[in-house]
Design a protein around this motif. Structure first.
Motif, short mmCIF file in Angstrom:
data_model
loop_
_atom_site.label_atom_id
_atom_site.label_comp_id
_atom_site.label_asym_id
_atom_site.label_seq_id
_atom_site.Cartn_x
_atom_site.Cartn_y
_atom_site.Cartn_z
N ARG A 120 -2.26 -4.36 -4.92
CA ARG A 120 -2.51 -5.81 -4.96
C ARG A 120 -3.87 -6.12 -5.59
O ARG A 120 -4.01 -7.09 -6.34
CB ARG A 120 -2.47 -6.40 -3.57
CG ARG A 120 -1.08 -6.58 -3.01
CD ARG A 120 -1.23 -6.98 -1.55
NE ARG A 120 -0.08 -7.62 -1.00
CZ ARG A 120 0.92 -6.97 -0.41
NH1 ARG A 120 0.93 -5.66 -0.34
NH2 ARG A 120 1.93 -7.64 0.12
N ASP B 69 -0.22 -17.06 -5.13
CA ASP B 69 -0.31 -16.01 -4.10
C ASP B 69 0.88 -16.08 -3.14
O ASP B 69 1.45 -15.05 -2.78
CB ASP B 69 -1.61 -16.13 -3.30
CG ASP B 69 -2.81 -15.58 -4.05
OD1 ASP B 69 -2.62 -14.76 -4.98
OD2 ASP B 69 -3.95 -15.96 -3.72
N GLU C 269 3.45 -13.03 -2.86
CA GLU C 269 3.56 -12.28 -1.58
C GLU C 269 5.00 -12.30 -1.08
O GLU C 269 5.48 -11.31 -0.52
CB GLU C 269 2.61 -12.85 -0.53
CG GLU C 269 1.14 -12.55 -0.80
CD GLU C 269 0.84 -11.06 -0.86
OE1 GLU C 269 1.35 -10.29 -0.04
OE2 GLU C 269 0.08 -10.66 -1.75
N ASP D 227 7.20 -8.92 -0.45
CA ASP D 227 7.97 -8.60 0.76
C ASP D 227 9.40 -8.19 0.38
O ASP D 227 9.95 -7.22 0.91
CB ASP D 227 8.06 -9.83 1.69
CG ASP D 227 6.74 -10.12 2.39
OD1 ASP D 227 5.83 -9.28 2.32
OD2 ASP D 227 6.63 -11.20 3.01
#
Ligand code: GSN
Length: 221
Positions: free
Chosen positions: A69, A93, A97, A101
């Motif tokens: 990241r 972001d 994210e 996941d």
């Protein structure tokens, strides 16, 4: 160090593939050093090159960066793929994210014991169409623009295209109910740097083959 970034990882997608995608989308050429054995990883560790004893590691701008990241954040900021202000960055972001996941769910399922593998993958793919793709379809619908954030290509678009293509490898009709994601896919696949990356012979890696899994496990475990 100057010149091209050097990517240290195995010759497989894993945690390096989004980094390859982002560099390619930014039009940055890079070199790759593939770990073939546990000894190759051990050598990087004993040379003190891996802050947390892990790869991905990317040599870039005189740094030996680890943590995928962090590496992606650096590349995105450096090449102007990270929004124009804090709020755009916050949106990017969140989207990224969510995709991380989702990727983790899918990637993990490949490394499960045989009896669990199918079920884990089916669950992951179910979440793609019930939870994740609807979010991005709605974003595109609500603002009516070509890209997810700020009417301009960002890392969120690059990661979304990567995710769409990966999901379609498992589930070819995954976009059937998402017309705006279908046109997003067609549009972003045609951006010259990305188009080039999608062609044979590019540094893009194929899906992991069953027979490669023991070799990868032997390097990392
Ligand atoms: O995203 C990252 O770069 C870190 N948070 C995780 C990095 C990581 O887990 N690296 C693994 C191989 S990639 N697999 O998922 C690793 O280097 N394992 C070897 C070890 O000795 O821990």
């Amino acid at each position: 160090m100057s010149g091209k970034p050097v990517l240290h990882y195995v010759n497989a997608r894993g945690r390096m593939e989004p980094i390859r995608w982002l560099l390619a989308a930014a039009g940055v050429e890079f070199e790759e050093k593939f770990l073939e054995t546990k000894d190759d990883l051990q050598k990087l560790k004993s040379d003190g090159f891996l802050l947390f004893q892990q790869v991905p590691m990317v040599e870039i701008d005189g740094m030996k960066m680890v943590q995928s990241r962090a590496i992606l954040n650096y590349i995105a900021a450096k090449y102007n793929l990270y929004g124009k202000d804090l709020k755009e960055r916050a949106l990017i972001d969140m989207y990224v994210e969510g995709m991380a996941d989702l990727n983790e769910l899918i990637m993990r399922s490949a490394f499960q014991p045989e009896d669990k593998k199918k079920e884990e993958l089916a669950n992951a793919l179910d979440k793609v169409t019930s939870r994740y793709f609807p979010v991005f379809e709605k974003v595109l619908k609500d603002h009516g623009q070509d890209f997810l954030v700020g009417n301009k290509l960002s890392r969120a678009d690059v990661h979304l295209l990567e995710t769409i293509l990966m999901v379609e490898e498992y589930k070819p009709d995954a976009l059937a109910k998402f017309p705006l994601l279908q046109s997003f896919k067609a549009r972003t696949s045609n951006i010259p740097n990305i188009k080039k990356f999608l062609q044979p012979g590019s540094p893009r890696k194929p899906p992991v083959q069953e027979k490669e899994i023991p070799k990868l496990m032997a390097i990392f475990h």
